[in-house]
Design a protein around this motif. Sequence first.
Motif, PDB file in Angstrom:
ATOM      1  N   ASP A  21       0.850  -1.167  -0.163  1.00 45.81           N
ATOM      2  CA  ASP A  21      -0.039   0.070  -0.097  1.00 45.81           C
ATOM      3  C   ASP A  21       0.828   1.275   0.121  1.00 45.81           C
ATOM      4  OD1 ASP A  21      -2.275  -1.660   0.090  1.00 45.81           O
ATOM      5  OD2 ASP A  21      -2.608  -1.251   2.239  1.00 45.81           O
ATOM      6  N   GLU A  22       1.958   1.437   0.899  1.00 45.40           N
ATOM      7  CA  GLU A  22       2.704   2.563   1.057  1.00 45.40           C
ATOM      8  C   GLU A  22       3.662   2.828  -0.500  1.00 45.40           C
ATOM      9  OE1 GLU A  22       2.597   4.957   2.947  1.00 45.40           O
ATOM     10  OE2 GLU A  22       0.974   4.009   4.425  1.00 45.40           O
ATOM     11  N   ALA A  23       4.033   1.495  -0.857  1.00 46.17           N
ATOM     12  CA  ALA A  23       4.853   1.569  -2.105  1.00 46.17           C
ATOM     13  C   ALA A  23       4.128   2.007  -3.322  1.00 46.17           C
ATOM     14  CB  ALA A  23       5.495   0.136  -2.333  1.00 46.17           C
ATOM     15  N   THR A  24       2.840   1.762  -3.501  1.00 47.74           N
ATOM     16  CA  THR A  24       1.817   1.869  -4.445  1.00 47.74           C
ATOM     17  C   THR A  24       1.445   3.507  -4.347  1.00 47.74           C
ATOM     18  OG1 THR A  24       0.715  -0.054  -4.340  1.00 47.74           O
ATOM     19  CG2 THR A  24      -0.548   1.695  -5.291  1.00 47.74           C
ATOM     20  N   ALA A  34      12.115   7.804  -8.475  1.00 48.67           N
ATOM     21  CA  ALA A  34      12.592   8.679  -7.330  1.00 48.67           C
ATOM     22  C   ALA A  34      12.189   8.265  -5.845  1.00 48.67           C
ATOM     23  CB  ALA A  34      11.790  10.062  -7.442  1.00 48.67           C
ATOM     24  N   ALA A  35      11.141   6.980  -6.032  1.00 47.32           N
ATOM     25  CA  ALA A  35      11.013   6.577  -4.716  1.00 47.32           C
ATOM     26  C   ALA A  35      12.117   5.515  -4.141  1.00 47.32           C
ATOM     27  CB  ALA A  35       9.714   5.549  -4.947  1.00 47.32           C
ATOM     28  N   SER A  36      12.305   5.487  -2.759  1.00 49.25           N
ATOM     29  CA  SER A  36      13.275   4.571  -2.374  1.00 49.25           C
ATOM     30  C   SER A  36      12.741   3.636  -1.244  1.00 49.25           C
ATOM     31  CB  SER A  36      14.508   5.592  -1.543  1.00 49.25           C
ATOM     32  OG  SER A  36      13.883   6.165  -0.333  1.00 49.25           O
ATOM     33  N   LEU A  37      13.499   2.644  -1.189  1.00 46.23           N
ATOM     34  CA  LEU A  37      12.953   1.446  -0.449  1.00 46.23           C
ATOM     35  C   LEU A  37      12.804   2.053   1.266  1.00 46.23           C
ATOM     36  CD1 LEU A  37      14.578  -1.885  -1.989  1.00 46.23           C
ATOM     37  CD2 LEU A  37      12.298  -0.729  -2.143  1.00 46.23           C
ATOM     38  N   VAL A  44       6.300   2.692   6.546  1.00 45.29           N
ATOM     39  CA  VAL A  44       5.455   1.364   7.029  1.00 45.29           C
ATOM     40  C   VAL A  44       5.920   1.265   8.702  1.00 45.29           C
ATOM     41  CG1 VAL A  44       5.552  -1.131   7.106  1.00 45.29           C
ATOM     42  CG2 VAL A  44       5.725   0.028   4.967  1.00 45.29           C
ATOM     43  N   GLY A  45       7.058   2.024   8.977  1.00 43.63           N
ATOM     44  CA  GLY A  45       7.489   1.784  10.613  1.00 43.63           C
ATOM     45  C   GLY A  45       8.315   0.784  10.712  1.00 43.63           C
ATOM     46  N   ILE A  46       9.073   0.339   9.657  1.00 40.70           N
ATOM     47  CA  ILE A  46      10.097  -0.860   9.796  1.00 40.70           C
ATOM     48  C   ILE A  46      11.438  -0.292   9.489  1.00 40.70           C
ATOM     49  CG2 ILE A  46       8.214  -2.516   9.632  1.00 40.70           C
ATOM     50  CD1 ILE A  46       9.029  -3.064   6.782  1.00 40.70           C
ATOM     51  N   SER A  47      12.436  -1.393   9.565  1.00 39.15           N
ATOM     52  CA  SER A  47      13.775  -0.742   9.200  1.00 39.15           C
ATOM     53  C   SER A  47      14.020  -1.180   7.684  1.00 39.15           C
ATOM     54  CB  SER A  47      14.717  -1.778  10.018  1.00 39.15           C
ATOM     55  OG  SER A  47      14.606  -2.995   9.904  1.00 39.15           O
ATOM     56  N   HIS A  48      15.138  -0.906   6.987  1.00 41.01           N
ATOM     57  CA  HIS A  48      15.268  -1.151   5.642  1.00 41.01           C
ATOM     58  C   HIS A  48      15.438  -2.638   5.548  1.00 41.01           C
ATOM     59  CE1 HIS A  48      17.945  -0.871   2.083  1.00 41.01           C
ATOM     60  NE2 HIS A  48      16.913  -0.692   1.532  1.00 41.01           N
ATOM     61  N   PRO A  49      16.457  -3.226   6.508  1.00 44.16           N
ATOM     62  CA  PRO A  49      16.425  -4.523   6.380  1.00 44.16           C
ATOM     63  C   PRO A  49      15.097  -5.419   6.459  1.00 44.16           C
ATOM     64  CG  PRO A  49      18.373  -3.681   7.431  1.00 44.16           C
ATOM     65  CD  PRO A  49      17.359  -2.430   7.451  1.00 44.16           C
ATOM     66  N   GLY A  50      14.297  -4.887   7.344  1.00 40.93           N
ATOM     67  CA  GLY A  50      12.972  -5.604   7.618  1.00 40.93           C
ATOM     68  C   GLY A  50      12.129  -5.301   6.247  1.00 40.93           C
ATOM     69  N   PRO A  56      13.191  -8.259  -1.723  1.00 37.59           N
ATOM     70  CA  PRO A  56      14.557  -8.219  -1.383  1.00 37.59           C
ATOM     71  C   PRO A  56      15.329  -7.452  -2.423  1.00 37.59           C
ATOM     72  CG  PRO A  56      13.982 -10.432  -2.306  1.00 37.59           C
ATOM     73  CD  PRO A  56      12.647 -10.075  -1.896  1.00 37.59           C
ATOM     74  N   ALA A  57      14.352  -6.925  -3.475  1.00 34.70           N
ATOM     75  CA  ALA A  57      14.933  -5.709  -4.357  1.00 34.70           C
ATOM     76  C   ALA A  57      14.024  -4.915  -4.702  1.00 34.70           C
ATOM     77  CB  ALA A  57      15.466  -6.601  -5.573  1.00 34.70           C
ATOM     78  N   LYS A  58      14.005  -3.762  -5.386  1.00 35.73           N
ATOM     79  CA  LYS A  58      13.157  -2.984  -5.589  1.00 35.73           C
ATOM     80  C   LYS A  58      12.448  -3.468  -6.991  1.00 35.73           C
ATOM     81  CE  LYS A  58      12.785   2.339  -6.502  1.00 35.73           C
ATOM     82  NZ  LYS A  58      13.327   3.236  -7.320  1.00 35.73           N
ATOM     83  N   GLN A  59      12.884  -4.085  -7.730  1.00 33.74           N
ATOM     84  CA  GLN A  59      12.167  -4.650  -8.958  1.00 33.74           C
ATOM     85  C   GLN A  59      11.288  -5.636  -8.460  1.00 33.74           C
ATOM     86  OE1 GLN A  59      15.247  -5.941 -11.357  1.00 33.74           O
ATOM     87  NE2 GLN A  59      15.437  -4.172 -12.500  1.00 33.74           N
ATOM     88  N   THR A  60      11.678  -6.494  -7.389  1.00 40.47           N
ATOM     89  CA  THR A  60      10.587  -7.434  -6.881  1.00 40.47           C
ATOM     90  C   THR A  60       9.410  -6.599  -6.420  1.00 40.47           C
ATOM     91  OG1 THR A  60      12.619  -8.754  -6.126  1.00 40.47           O
ATOM     92  CG2 THR A  60      10.508  -9.421  -5.189  1.00 40.47           C
ATOM     93  N   LEU A  61       9.683  -5.641  -5.632  1.00 41.04           N
ATOM     94  CA  LEU A  61       8.620  -4.840  -4.979  1.00 41.04           C
ATOM     95  C   LEU A  61       7.703  -4.217  -6.122  1.00 41.04           C
ATOM     96  CD1 LEU A  61       7.054  -3.712  -2.594  1.00 41.04           C
ATOM     97  CD2 LEU A  61       8.895  -1.824  -2.349  1.00 41.04           C
ATOM     98  N   LEU A  62       8.224  -3.717  -6.926  1.00 45.05           N
ATOM     99  CA  LEU A  62       7.654  -2.940  -8.137  1.00 45.05           C
ATOM    100  C   LEU A  62       6.616  -3.948  -8.734  1.00 45.05           C
ATOM    101  CD1 LEU A  62       7.319  -0.980 -10.422  1.00 45.05           C
ATOM    102  CD2 LEU A  62       9.166  -1.970 -11.608  1.00 45.05           C
ATOM    103  N   LEU A  63       7.149  -5.262  -9.207  1.00 38.46           N
ATOM    104  CA  LEU A  63       6.287  -6.412  -9.727  1.00 38.46           C
ATOM    105  C   LEU A  63       5.113  -6.798  -8.863  1.00 38.46           C
ATOM    106  CD1 LEU A  63       8.846  -8.561 -11.352  1.00 38.46           C
ATOM    107  CD2 LEU A  63       7.329  -7.039 -12.693  1.00 38.46           C
ATOM    108  N   ALA A  64       5.333  -6.769  -7.369  1.00 35.99           N
ATOM    109  CA  ALA A  64       4.293  -6.997  -6.392  1.00 35.99           C
ATOM    110  C   ALA A  64       3.238  -5.808  -6.682  1.00 35.99           C
ATOM    111  CB  ALA A  64       4.832  -7.278  -5.291  1.00 35.99           C
ATOM    112  N   VAL A  65       3.728  -4.556  -6.938  1.00 35.48           N
ATOM    113  CA  VAL A  65       2.781  -3.454  -6.567  1.00 35.48           C
ATOM    114  C   VAL A  65       2.009  -3.428  -8.040  1.00 35.48           C
ATOM    115  CG1 VAL A  65       2.905  -0.992  -7.138  1.00 35.48           C
ATOM    116  CG2 VAL A  65       4.142  -1.678  -5.092  1.00 35.48           C
ATOM    117  N   LEU A  66       2.594  -3.643  -8.908  1.00 35.72           N
ATOM    118  CA  LEU A  66       1.699  -3.582 -10.191  1.00 35.72           C
ATOM    119  C   LEU A  66       0.652  -4.859 -10.126  1.00 35.72           C
ATOM    120  CD1 LEU A  66       4.682  -3.694 -12.834  1.00 35.72           C
ATOM    121  CD2 LEU A  66       3.050  -1.865 -12.123  1.00 35.72           C
TER     122      LEU A  66
END
Length: 199
Positions: A21-24, A34-37, A44-50, A56-66
């Motif tokens: 939700d926050e990434a979208t 321009a968006a950063s992990l 979200v209120g978690i750490s970057h490693p969290g 595990p990668a920005k591209q992975t998150l991108l596909l999940a967001v799509l």
Amino acid sequence: MTELVVRGYANGRARRQLILDEATALFGEVGYRAASLREIATRVGISHPGLLHHFPAKQTLLLAVLEHRDEVDAERFGLDHLQGVELLRRMVELVAFNATRPGIVELYCVLSAESTAADHPAHGFFVARYARFVGQCVGGFEGARAAGQLRPSIEPDAAGRAFVALMDGLQVQWLLDRDSVDMAAVLRATLAELLVADA
């Protein structure tokens, strides 16, 4: 399965959903590049490693967001349950809604063009998405023909593909000049031309 494990699994799913939700939202505000992990993790209120534990990668998150955005939109507008003219009209409503989130529209326009390269990380997603979306539009026009609502000279396959192409082209024009392009109005007028007068 113990209660602790079940609770942990539920918490993990809820956290993953919040990240999506926050990434979208952030991709919609500032665009993918321009968006950063780290910013997403902060929201979200978690750490970057969290965050990397879930994606595990920005591209992975991108596909999940799509994928997530398509699922949410399909549910919001009933695209998986409607047929014929009503399905096509709901698609026009979706386009009107997209005019409220230019960052997401830009993300799709850029990525759909970039992903024509076979080695692009979103290539498979967009191949499947266009096959599904074109199929829905063609099905909508087939339903309209079966109901006697499509003009006799209109072929559903050609109309469905042209409708998707019009949506995509309007998005580019709108991104370039939002004040002079009303995507939904053009689509409504086009749909009206393809249907019989009382449809």
